[in-house]
Design a protein around this motif. Structure first.
Motif, PDB file in Angstrom:
ATOM      1  N   ARG A  13       0.887  -1.601  -0.295  1.00  0.00           N
ATOM      2  CA  ARG A  13      -0.330   0.263  -0.277  1.00  0.00           C
ATOM      3  C   ARG A  13       0.960   1.467   0.019  1.00  0.00           C
ATOM      4  O   ARG A  13       0.713   2.081  -1.070  1.00  0.00           O
ATOM      5  N   ALA A  14       1.824   1.052   1.363  1.00  0.00           N
ATOM      6  CA  ALA A  14       3.066   2.608   1.030  1.00  0.00           C
ATOM      7  C   ALA A  14       3.625   2.707  -0.465  1.00  0.00           C
ATOM      8  O   ALA A  14       3.654   3.760  -0.926  1.00  0.00           O
ATOM      9  N   GLU A  15       4.030   1.584  -0.778  1.00  0.00           N
ATOM     10  CA  GLU A  15       4.495   2.106  -2.511  1.00  0.00           C
ATOM     11  C   GLU A  15       3.760   2.138  -3.512  1.00  0.00           C
ATOM     12  O   GLU A  15       3.930   3.164  -4.523  1.00  0.00           O
ATOM     13  N   ARG A  16       2.277   1.682  -3.808  1.00  0.00           N
ATOM     14  CA  ARG A  16       1.060   2.301  -4.434  1.00  0.00           C
ATOM     15  C   ARG A  16       0.660   3.492  -4.377  1.00  0.00           C
ATOM     16  O   ARG A  16       0.820   4.175  -4.802  1.00  0.00           O
ATOM     17  N   ALA A  17       1.314   3.971  -2.383  1.00  0.00           N
ATOM     18  CA  ALA A  17       0.668   5.567  -1.702  1.00  0.00           C
ATOM     19  C   ALA A  17       1.890   6.274  -2.669  1.00  0.00           C
ATOM     20  O   ALA A  17       1.478   7.620  -3.471  1.00  0.00           O
ATOM     21  N   TRP A  18       3.167   5.748  -3.034  1.00  0.00           N
ATOM     22  CA  TRP A  18       4.025   6.386  -3.409  1.00  0.00           C
ATOM     23  C   TRP A  18       4.147   6.717  -5.371  1.00  0.00           C
ATOM     24  O   TRP A  18       4.009   8.069  -4.888  1.00  0.00           O
ATOM     25  N   ALA A  19       3.524   5.937  -5.793  1.00  0.00           N
ATOM     26  CA  ALA A  19       3.386   5.885  -7.262  1.00  0.00           C
ATOM     27  C   ALA A  19       2.994   6.699  -7.623  1.00  0.00           C
ATOM     28  O   ALA A  19       3.069   7.616  -8.463  1.00  0.00           O
ATOM     29  N   VAL A  20       1.078   6.541  -7.440  1.00  0.00           N
ATOM     30  CA  VAL A  20       0.420   8.255  -7.154  1.00  0.00           C
ATOM     31  C   VAL A  20       0.971   9.434  -6.871  1.00  0.00           C
ATOM     32  O   VAL A  20       0.936  10.537  -7.537  1.00  0.00           O
ATOM     33  N   PRO A  26       4.664  16.065  -8.232  1.00  0.00           N
ATOM     34  CA  PRO A  26       4.709  17.053  -6.788  1.00  0.00           C
ATOM     35  C   PRO A  26       5.703  19.132  -7.399  1.00  0.00           C
ATOM     36  O   PRO A  26       4.728  19.821  -6.655  1.00  0.00           O
ATOM     37  N   TRP A  27       6.169  18.977  -8.099  1.00  0.00           N
ATOM     38  CA  TRP A  27       7.554  20.093  -8.833  1.00  0.00           C
ATOM     39  C   TRP A  27       6.458  20.573 -10.116  1.00  0.00           C
ATOM     40  O   TRP A  27       6.575  21.534  -9.469  1.00  0.00           O
ATOM     41  N   PHE A  28       5.405  19.808  -9.825  1.00  0.00           N
ATOM     42  CA  PHE A  28       3.852  21.324 -10.868  1.00  0.00           C
ATOM     43  C   PHE A  28       2.706  21.436 -10.535  1.00  0.00           C
ATOM     44  O   PHE A  28       2.641  22.518 -10.571  1.00  0.00           O
ATOM     45  N   TRP A  33      -0.474  26.283  -7.462  1.00  0.00           N
ATOM     46  CA  TRP A  33      -0.678  27.479  -5.980  1.00  0.00           C
ATOM     47  C   TRP A  33      -0.704  28.923  -6.981  1.00  0.00           C
ATOM     48  O   TRP A  33      -1.151  29.922  -6.522  1.00  0.00           O
ATOM     49  N   ALA A  34       0.698  29.257  -7.447  1.00  0.00           N
ATOM     50  CA  ALA A  34       0.835  30.866  -7.967  1.00  0.00           C
ATOM     51  C   ALA A  34       0.212  31.378  -8.794  1.00  0.00           C
ATOM     52  O   ALA A  34      -0.662  32.714  -8.695  1.00  0.00           O
ATOM     53  N   GLY A  35      -1.227  30.455  -9.780  1.00  0.00           N
ATOM     54  CA  GLY A  35      -2.009  31.445 -10.255  1.00  0.00           C
ATOM     55  C   GLY A  35      -3.238  31.078  -8.956  1.00  0.00           C
ATOM     56  O   GLY A  35      -3.668  32.330  -9.177  1.00  0.00           O
ATOM     57  N   THR A  36      -3.098  30.440  -8.409  1.00  0.00           N
ATOM     58  CA  THR A  36      -3.703  30.485  -7.008  1.00  0.00           C
ATOM     59  C   THR A  36      -3.965  32.069  -6.562  1.00  0.00           C
ATOM     60  O   THR A  36      -4.438  32.743  -6.327  1.00  0.00           O
ATOM     61  N   PHE A  37      -3.021  31.954  -6.039  1.00  0.00           N
ATOM     62  CA  PHE A  37      -2.423  33.137  -4.868  1.00  0.00           C
ATOM     63  C   PHE A  37      -2.075  34.433  -5.895  1.00  0.00           C
ATOM     64  O   PHE A  37      -3.057  35.436  -5.091  1.00  0.00           O
ATOM     65  N   LEU A  58      -7.152  27.068   1.288  1.00  0.00           N
ATOM     66  CA  LEU A  58      -6.427  25.910   1.637  1.00  0.00           C
ATOM     67  C   LEU A  58      -7.013  24.731   0.257  1.00  0.00           C
ATOM     68  O   LEU A  58      -6.604  23.931   0.347  1.00  0.00           O
ATOM     69  N   ALA A  59      -8.480  24.736   0.287  1.00  0.00           N
ATOM     70  CA  ALA A  59      -9.306  23.966  -0.428  1.00  0.00           C
ATOM     71  C   ALA A  59      -8.841  24.252  -1.935  1.00  0.00           C
ATOM     72  O   ALA A  59      -8.456  23.216  -2.482  1.00  0.00           O
ATOM     73  N   ALA A  60      -9.030  25.470  -2.415  1.00  0.00           N
ATOM     74  CA  ALA A  60      -8.251  25.971  -3.487  1.00  0.00           C
ATOM     75  C   ALA A  60      -6.810  25.389  -3.598  1.00  0.00           C
ATOM     76  O   ALA A  60      -6.718  24.894  -5.306  1.00  0.00           O
ATOM     77  N   TYR A  61      -6.135  25.583  -2.686  1.00  0.00           N
ATOM     78  CA  TYR A  61      -4.735  25.247  -3.050  1.00  0.00           C
ATOM     79  C   TYR A  61      -4.762  23.454  -2.614  1.00  0.00           C
ATOM     80  O   TYR A  61      -3.695  23.466  -4.651  1.00  0.00           O
ATOM     81  N   VAL A  62      -5.253  22.546  -2.393  1.00  0.00           N
ATOM     82  CA  VAL A  62      -5.284  21.225  -2.407  1.00  0.00           C
ATOM     83  C   VAL A  62      -5.752  20.782  -4.062  1.00  0.00           C
ATOM     84  O   VAL A  62      -6.004  20.238  -3.989  1.00  0.00           O
ATOM     85  N   VAL A  63      -7.498  21.949  -4.379  1.00  0.00           N
ATOM     86  CA  VAL A  63      -7.890  21.697  -6.322  1.00  0.00           C
ATOM     87  C   VAL A  63      -6.447  21.736  -6.740  1.00  0.00           C
ATOM     88  O   VAL A  63      -6.318  20.688  -7.510  1.00  0.00           O
ATOM     89  N   LEU A  64      -5.851  22.744  -7.424  1.00  0.00           N
ATOM     90  CA  LEU A  64      -5.011  23.859  -7.394  1.00  0.00           C
ATOM     91  C   LEU A  64      -4.362  22.776  -7.513  1.00  0.00           C
ATOM     92  O   LEU A  64      -3.173  23.111  -8.684  1.00  0.00           O
ATOM     93  N   GLY A  65      -3.518  21.944  -6.940  1.00  0.00           N
ATOM     94  CA  GLY A  65      -2.342  20.808  -6.900  1.00  0.00           C
ATOM     95  C   GLY A  65      -2.456  20.325  -7.119  1.00  0.00           C
ATOM     96  O   GLY A  65      -1.977  19.564  -8.532  1.00  0.00           O
ATOM     97  N   PRO A  66      -2.177  19.509  -5.873  1.00  0.00           N
ATOM     98  CA  PRO A  66      -2.296  18.263  -6.519  1.00  0.00           C
ATOM     99  C   PRO A  66      -3.435  16.993  -7.437  1.00  0.00           C
ATOM    100  O   PRO A  66      -3.490  16.764  -8.350  1.00  0.00           O
ATOM    101  N   LEU A  67      -4.805  17.238  -7.249  1.00  0.00           N
ATOM    102  CA  LEU A  67      -5.749  17.094  -7.512  1.00  0.00           C
ATOM    103  C   LEU A  67      -6.223  17.340  -9.175  1.00  0.00           C
ATOM    104  O   LEU A  67      -6.210  16.206  -9.979  1.00  0.00           O
ATOM    105  N   VAL A  68      -6.141  18.704  -9.523  1.00  0.00           N
ATOM    106  CA  VAL A  68      -5.609  19.009 -10.997  1.00  0.00           C
ATOM    107  C   VAL A  68      -4.863  18.386 -11.440  1.00  0.00           C
ATOM    108  O   VAL A  68      -4.620  17.611 -12.740  1.00  0.00           O
ATOM    109  N   TRP A  69      -3.978  18.712 -10.749  1.00  0.00           N
ATOM    110  CA  TRP A  69      -2.133  18.016 -11.829  1.00  0.00           C
ATOM    111  C   TRP A  69      -2.130  16.540 -11.852  1.00  0.00           C
ATOM    112  O   TRP A  69      -2.126  15.982 -12.947  1.00  0.00           O
ATOM    113  N   GLY A  70      -2.862  15.587 -11.015  1.00  0.00           N
ATOM    114  CA  GLY A  70      -2.573  14.656 -10.850  1.00  0.00           C
ATOM    115  C   GLY A  70      -3.584  14.023 -12.126  1.00  0.00           C
ATOM    116  O   GLY A  70      -3.748  13.324 -13.011  1.00  0.00           O
ATOM    117  N   ALA A  71      -4.508  14.111 -12.313  1.00  0.00           N
ATOM    118  CA  ALA A  71      -5.604  13.670 -13.350  1.00  0.00           C
ATOM    119  C   ALA A  71      -6.204  14.821 -14.203  1.00  0.00           C
ATOM    120  O   ALA A  71      -5.344  13.432 -15.685  1.00  0.00           O
TER     121      ALA A  71
END
Length: 149
Positions: A13-20, A26-28, A33-37, A58-71
């Motif tokens: 599970r830890a390996e799969r979480a790290w793979a996600v 994360p470097w993206f 965040w810059a556009g949000t700020f 904080l919710a906007a930063y979570v959505v516009l960071g990992p969630l949008v870039w992840g998708a």
């Protein structure tokens, strides 16, 4: 024996979480965040949000960071998978190594759609509302065609 199985399961599970996390690159995240700020500073005229607005920021930063870039990057990686398998620079990518599979990403996409706040069939209900709004406030002038759109 059961304890060994639990340790192995936790490790997988830890390996799969790290793979996600690697898949979301994360470097993206700071790009979102810059556009949000910048938008919040321009909209409010303040460098920092007021304390009552902090959870929304904080919710906007979570959505516009990992969630949008992840998708975005998950779709890109799915589309580019055959080429990534031939590219030596992509040898450690989550989909190339097999840490994540196409099935995993499709399953996650389905879960996200099922858990969305929108009710099922929201698109069918929105169309009549849009038609009523357009009927109540029709556009002015003749319809634009061709290059003028």
């Amino acid at each position: 024996m059961a304890q060994t199985h639990a340790v192995i399961l936790h490790s997988v599970r830890a390996e799969r979480a790290w793979a996600v996390v690697r898949l979301t690159r994360p470097w993206f995240w700071p790009l979102g965040w810059a556009g949000t700020f910048l938008g919040s500073v321009l909209a409010t005229g303040r460098w920092l949000p007021e304390p009552p607005a902090l959870p929304a920021y904080l919710a906007a930063y979570v959505v516009l960071g990992p969630l949008v870039w992840g998708a975005v990057l998950a779709l890109n990686d799915l589309h580019d998978l055959p080429g990534d398998r031939r590219n030596p620079r992509k040898a450690t990518a989550s989909l190339v190594t097999g840490a994540l599979t196409r099935v995993d990403l499709r399953r996650a996409r389905g879960r996200g759609r099922d858990r969305a706040d929108l009710p099922r069939g929201h698109g069918r209900r929105a169309r009549p509302r849009l038609a009523l709004q357009r009927a109540a406030d029709p556009p002015q002038g003749p319809p634009r065609r061709g290059r003028d759109r």
